[in-house]
Write an enzyme that holds these catalytic residues in place. Structure first.
Site, PDB file in Angstrom:
ATOM      1  N   LYS A  85       0.855  -1.203   0.000  1.00 33.34           N
ATOM      2  CA  LYS A  85       0.000   0.000   0.000  1.00 33.34           C
ATOM      3  C   LYS A  85       0.876   1.233   0.000  1.00 33.34           C
ATOM      4  O   LYS A  85       1.819   1.334   0.774  1.00 33.34           O
ATOM      5  CB  LYS A  85      -0.856  -0.002   1.284  1.00 33.34           C
ATOM      6  CG  LYS A  85      -1.830   1.152   1.372  1.00 33.34           C
ATOM      7  CD  LYS A  85      -3.119   0.835   0.645  1.00 33.34           C
ATOM      8  CE  LYS A  85      -4.057   2.018   0.538  1.00 33.34           C
ATOM      9  NZ  LYS A  85      -3.798   2.890  -0.627  1.00 33.34           N
ATOM     10  N   LYS A 121       5.332   2.267  -2.767  1.00 33.03           N
ATOM     11  CA  LYS A 121       5.243   3.647  -3.255  1.00 33.03           C
ATOM     12  C   LYS A 121       5.454   3.625  -4.750  1.00 33.03           C
ATOM     13  O   LYS A 121       6.099   2.708  -5.289  1.00 33.03           O
ATOM     14  CB  LYS A 121       6.316   4.528  -2.606  1.00 33.03           C
ATOM     15  CG  LYS A 121       5.923   5.980  -2.520  1.00 33.03           C
ATOM     16  CD  LYS A 121       4.966   6.240  -1.364  1.00 33.03           C
ATOM     17  CE  LYS A 121       4.558   7.681  -1.254  1.00 33.03           C
ATOM     18  NZ  LYS A 121       3.789   7.927  -0.036  1.00 33.03           N
ATOM     19  N   THR A 205      -5.220  12.745   6.250  1.00 34.85           N
ATOM     20  CA  THR A 205      -3.832  12.890   6.713  1.00 34.85           C
ATOM     21  C   THR A 205      -3.751  14.110   7.630  1.00 34.85           C
ATOM     22  O   THR A 205      -3.117  14.082   8.697  1.00 34.85           O
ATOM     23  CB  THR A 205      -2.888  13.058   5.506  1.00 34.85           C
ATOM     24  OG1 THR A 205      -3.159  12.023   4.569  1.00 34.85           O
ATOM     25  CG2 THR A 205      -1.436  12.982   5.929  1.00 34.85           C
ATOM     26  N   SER A 361      -7.400   5.367   4.024  1.00 38.76           N
ATOM     27  CA  SER A 361      -7.296   4.582   2.789  1.00 38.76           C
ATOM     28  C   SER A 361      -7.692   3.124   3.071  1.00 38.76           C
ATOM     29  O   SER A 361      -8.399   2.492   2.284  1.00 38.76           O
ATOM     30  CB  SER A 361      -5.858   4.608   2.256  1.00 38.76           C
ATOM     31  OG  SER A 361      -5.663   5.727   1.429  1.00 38.76           O
TER      32      SER A 361
HETATM   33  P1  NAD Z   1       0.883  18.193  -2.572  1.00 40.82           P
HETATM   34  O1  NAD Z   1       1.529  18.086  -3.894  1.00 40.82           O
HETATM   35  O2  NAD Z   1      -0.600  18.278  -2.493  1.00 40.82           O
HETATM   36  O3  NAD Z   1       1.481  19.432  -1.755  1.00 40.82           O
HETATM   37  C1  NAD Z   1       2.829  19.666  -1.593  1.00 40.82           C
HETATM   38  C2  NAD Z   1       2.994  21.116  -1.210  1.00 40.82           C
HETATM   39  O4  NAD Z   1       4.349  21.388  -0.872  1.00 40.82           O
HETATM   40  C3  NAD Z   1       2.632  22.071  -2.345  1.00 40.82           C
HETATM   41  O5  NAD Z   1       1.883  23.141  -1.798  1.00 40.82           O
HETATM   42  C4  NAD Z   1       3.985  22.568  -2.839  1.00 40.82           C
HETATM   43  O6  NAD Z   1       3.919  23.845  -3.432  1.00 40.82           O
HETATM   44  C5  NAD Z   1       4.749  22.577  -1.530  1.00 40.82           C
HETATM   45  N1  NAD Z   1       6.205  22.582  -1.655  1.00 40.82           N
HETATM   46  C6  NAD Z   1       6.997  21.858  -2.465  1.00 40.82           C
HETATM   47  N2  NAD Z   1       8.290  22.178  -2.271  1.00 40.82           N
HETATM   48  C7  NAD Z   1       8.298  23.115  -1.298  1.00 40.82           C
HETATM   49  C8  NAD Z   1       9.326  23.837  -0.636  1.00 40.82           C
HETATM   50  N3  NAD Z   1      10.611  23.643  -0.936  1.00 40.82           N
HETATM   51  N4  NAD Z   1       8.983  24.742   0.316  1.00 40.82           N
HETATM   52  C9  NAD Z   1       7.699  24.933   0.631  1.00 40.82           C
HETATM   53  N5  NAD Z   1       6.678  24.269   0.062  1.00 40.82           N
HETATM   54  C10 NAD Z   1       6.980  23.386  -0.895  1.00 40.82           C
HETATM   55  O7  NAD Z   1       1.417  16.941  -1.734  1.00 40.82           O
HETATM   56  P2  NAD Z   1       0.784  16.319  -0.407  1.00 40.82           P
HETATM   57  O8  NAD Z   1      -0.056  15.167  -0.785  1.00 40.82           O
HETATM   58  O9  NAD Z   1       0.225  17.406   0.452  1.00 40.82           O
HETATM   59  O10 NAD Z   1       2.094  15.705   0.264  1.00 40.82           O
HETATM   60  C11 NAD Z   1       2.968  16.474   1.067  1.00 40.82           C
HETATM   61  C12 NAD Z   1       3.786  15.546   1.950  1.00 40.82           C
HETATM   62  O11 NAD Z   1       2.913  14.760   2.754  1.00 40.82           O
HETATM   63  C13 NAD Z   1       4.657  14.537   1.179  1.00 40.82           C
HETATM   64  O12 NAD Z   1       5.823  14.284   1.939  1.00 40.82           O
HETATM   65  C14 NAD Z   1       3.789  13.286   1.165  1.00 40.82           C
HETATM   66  O13 NAD Z   1       4.547  12.106   0.969  1.00 40.82           O
HETATM   67  C15 NAD Z   1       3.204  13.373   2.555  1.00 40.82           C
HETATM   68  N6  NAD Z   1       1.983  12.597   2.755  1.00 40.82           N
HETATM   69  C16 NAD Z   1       0.896  12.784   1.953  1.00 40.82           C
HETATM   70  C17 NAD Z   1      -0.248  12.048   2.186  1.00 40.82           C
HETATM   71  C18 NAD Z   1      -1.510  12.251   1.385  1.00 40.82           C
HETATM   72  O14 NAD Z   1      -2.534  11.650   1.733  1.00 40.82           O
HETATM   73  N7  NAD Z   1      -1.525  13.093   0.360  1.00 40.82           N
HETATM   74  C19 NAD Z   1      -0.284  11.091   3.224  1.00 40.82           C
HETATM   75  C20 NAD Z   1       0.840  10.935   4.035  1.00 40.82           C
HETATM   76  C21 NAD Z   1       1.958  11.700   3.794  1.00 40.82           C
END
Ligand code: NAD
Length: 428
Positions: A85, A121, A205, A361
């Site tokens: 997953k 992943k 999340t 999920s």
């Molecule tokens: P996303 O693409 O929706 O958002 C990422 C955000 O980070 C965007 O706003 C982007 O502009 C910003 N960003 C990128 N580089 C940056 C920087 N250098 N400085 C500041 N902001 C920056 O992605 P997401 O789904 O929100 O995921 C974000 C993190 O959370 C990742 O590490 C992901 O693995 C983790 N995560 C996501 C989920 C999920 O359900 N989406 C679950 C667990 C963990």
């Protein structure tokens, strides 16, 4: 779009990619947990090695008729406790090392929160912002077609991550279903609710980040200041949830810039600005600041919710937050962890803090397999129960063995996977 042919990797590429650094961090964390659990060398090697890694070429027809080729990956790190997953990331710097690290963290996360999954992943090294919607759909469908033999509701179930969303998941479900010849909603989670997505998944999340923050915060959340790095699918709703709990969100950043308002940001108004303009940059009711300064704001809580390696040995000594709650995966390097621990800063680790996403999920997948749907309240109650139970287990292990929350979370997560290996034995 970059054409990524391994033998033609540009000479300017860093010797050690950010993805390789993330994998090194993940392997070090595993090694330390394995020491504490007294695991033998064979089992350590099993846990350090992905069960299956697939690299694919994804040819994409551009709007002007040109064809580009991008690389895609799917890594199934471990399937001992259940099907694999994990999310799918679309980002230009994604590589096999990053995807492997993220898959490994998924394995420990699922074990830690007690859901019957292994870790996986996926990623495509592409910048979604550089593609039209039709190009993005073609990339998604072709990538899914390439990884089709190894995914499925009983094998490996993708979900959204950086650069992907509900629409991407809908295209994945459709591509898989068309190939199967019948609808298979359980092949993917984080779908739109019209296709069998779960109520509460989109903000899960972030809701988990709120629950973890409130558990870790001594005293009342009222008036506590918060900074959020990354105002995306995790960061923006996390800011909303923390404001709902009484906190004052004073600073946020995304890839376009960072903004601060010490009186408190109106999170909904800022989200509307981002929806309109594409980023936080230029938001009228706040001052601009640099990405670095956002991380170093004098706040009670810092939520890194962007990418890996945000807090490093270089900037950790300048972090002034008293509590860090990792919405992102791998935002803190091991060197930074040591500096933060010495400074008395509490870090709620990724595999605990952001587990709300995979918990819901899992609930979505169970609903799909049973062809039923639960109320938002039912989903939230289960999410909260699992988050709080997992937090308490980590806090107890931390207190009992004098470990940081990250070390304790890894001892529990890795320990459960190791135990599952022992019980199953080795075939043949
Ligand atoms: P996303 O693409 O929706 O958002 C990422 C955000 O980070 C965007 O706003 C982007 O502009 C910003 N960003 C990128 N580089 C940056 C920087 N250098 N400085 C500041 N902001 C920056 O992605 P997401 O789904 O929100 O995921 C974000 C993190 O959370 C990742 O590490 C992901 O693995 C983790 N995560 C996501 C989920 C999920 O359900 N989406 C679950 C667990 C963990």
């Amino acid at each position: 779009m970059t054409v990524m042919v391994p033998s033609m990797t540009p000479a300017a590429a860093p010797l050690v990619s950010p993805g390789r650094q993330a994998l090194d961090s993940a392997l070090l964390q595993l090694d330390q947990a394995a020491d504490r659990l007294h695991l033998d060398d064979g089992l350590r090697t099993m846990l350090a090695t992905p069960r299956r890694s697939l690299t694919v070429s994804v040819p994409v027809r551009r709007e002007d008729g040109r064809m580009d080729v991008v690389q895609g990956f799917r890594v199934q790190h471990n399937t001992t406790r259940g099907p694999a997953k994990g999310g799918i990331r679309f980002h230009p710097s994604t590589d096999i090392h990053e995807v492997t690290a993220l898959a490994m963290w998924m394995t420990w996360k699922c074990a830690l929160v007690g859901i019957p999954y292994g870790g996986a992943k996926g990623g495509v090294s592409v910048d979604p912002a550089s593609l039209t919607t039709r190009e993005l759909e073609r990339v998604t469908r072709r990538y899914v077609n390439e990884i089709l033999p190894i995914i499925g509701p009983d094998k490996d179930i993708p979900a959204p991550d950086v650069g992907t969303d509900e629409q991407t998941m809908a295209w994945i479900m459709d591509t898989y279903s068309v190939n199967a010849g019948y609808p298979v909603p359980g092949v993917v989670t984080g779908k739109p609710t019209t296709l069998g997505g779960s109520l509460g998944r989109a903000g899960a999340t972030s809701r988990g980040v709120q629950i973890a923050t409130l558990k870790a915060m001594p005293g009342s959340p009222e008036g506590r200041t918060v900074a959020v790095q990354g105002f995306g699918k995790v960061g923006a709703p996390a800011a909303r949830h923390l404001a709902d709990a009484g906190c004052r969100v004073v600073g946020v950043s995304d890839v376009t810039g960072a903004v601060v308002n010490h009186s408190g940001l109106d999170v909904d108004d800022l989200r509307a600005w981002v929806a309109e303009t594409g980023g936080v940059y230029g938001y009228r009711h706040a001052d601009a600041l640099s990405h670095e300064d956002l991380l170093e704001l004098d706040v009670d809580v810092l939520v890194p919710a962007a990418l890996e390696g945000a807090i490093t040995g270089e900037n950790a000594s300048r972090i002034r937050a008293r509590l860090i709650v990792e919405g992102a995966n791998g935002p803190t390097t091991p060197e930074a962890d040591r500096i933060l621990a010495d400074a008395g800063i509490t870090v709620v680790p990724d595999i605990l803090a952001n587990a709300g996403g995979v918990i819901v999920s899992y609930l979505e997948w169970v609903q799909n397999l049973q062809a039923c749907s639960w109320s938002a309240n039912e989903v939230d109650t289960r999410l909260r129960g699992l988050m709080e139970e997992s937090f308490d287990a980590v806090a107890a292990m931390s207190a009992e063995r004098g470990l940081s929350l990250r070390q304790a979370a890894h001892v529990i997560g890795v320990g459960r996977v190791a135990e599952a290996h022992r019980m199953r034995g080795l075939y043949p």
